[in-house]
Write a protein that holds these residues in place. Structure first.
Motif: not given
Length: 236
Positions: A112-120, A103-110, A158-161
């Motif tokens: 404009p720069h984060n991804h909306q899905t989990l990285p590979s 279960l995940f969610h985007p890091d709100i402060p980032y 964390t790298e993808s916020h």
């Protein structure tokens, strides 16, 4: 007379059309200057002409912006599930298939720069975790393994916020050969337990019989000793 009527009618219709166009333009401007951020969403304002993005995160509700100069970008910040499976090998070289639910969610402060899905997913990191445990340790310590898997996934997220809220195993399965071997071992262990219980029961019965026999001997001895000290009938 008729020409005058048509002239007035045409003039009136022209005014009505002009008014309708004006209302339409105003309505379009008003609609373009308002946007709504629903529950579970956040917005970030983008400036098309400047090519830049505001760092201010806009919360839920109805908001205003400058039409054509500001463009709101809506982001989904709800917690979302993601499930994946991978095949790995334990410390004792047993093949195991693990299914992981995240279960995940985007890091709100980032936003404009984060991804909306989990990285590979990097399976090498997960293989390194699984290879630390034998097959029996893996089954007995699923909570510890899950925590280590979460650490490995969190490092990439964390790298993808991306923020991980929950990581757990939904299925752990070994190869058919190993599963049959485990079943045979369980049957053998069950038989061994039954044999030990039977032996323990027999030993308990023997101890009980021994205690009863000793108690009987003591009682007979006391009875005989008591009657030896009594005067005989001939002596009376």
């Amino acid at each position: 007379m008729m020409n005058s009527f048509f002239s007035r009618t045409t003039h009136l219709l022209t005014k009505v059309a002009g008014f309708a166009v004006g209302v339409g333009v105003v309505s379009s401007v008003v609609n373009a200057s308002m946007y709504t951020v629903r529950m579970g969403e956040r917005a970030v304002i983008f400036h098309p002409f400047g090519g830049r993005t505001d760092n201010t995160i806009v919360g839920e509700g109805t908001h205003f912006c400058i039409p054509w100069l500001q463009k709101p970008s809506i982001f989904n910040i709800r917690v979302r599930p993601y499930t994946f499976s991978f095949v790995s090998y334990t410390k004792d070289r047993q093949e195991v298939t693990l299914t992981v639910r995240v279960l995940f969610h985007p890091d709100i402060p980032y936003l404009p720069h984060n991804h909306q899905t989990l990285p590979s997913i990097n399976h090498k990191d997960l293989d390194a975790v699984v290879s630390k445990f034998t097959s029996h340790e893996l089954v007995a310590n699923l909570m510890d393994v899950s925590a280590l898997i979460r650490e490995a996934l969190a490092a990439r997220a964390t790298e993808s916020h991306i923020v991980l809220d929950y990581v757990s195993f939904t299925n752990v399965s070994f190869s058919p050969e190993f599963s049959r071997a485990c079943e045979s071992e369980q049957v053998a262990q069950q038989r061994q337990k039954m044999l030990l219980l039977r032996e323990a029961k027999e030993e308990e019965n023997i101890r009980a019989a021994t205690v009863w026999d000793e108690a009987f001997k003591v009682a007979v001895s006391k009875f005989a000793s008591k009657h030896q000290n009594m005067p005989k009938f001939e002596d009376v």
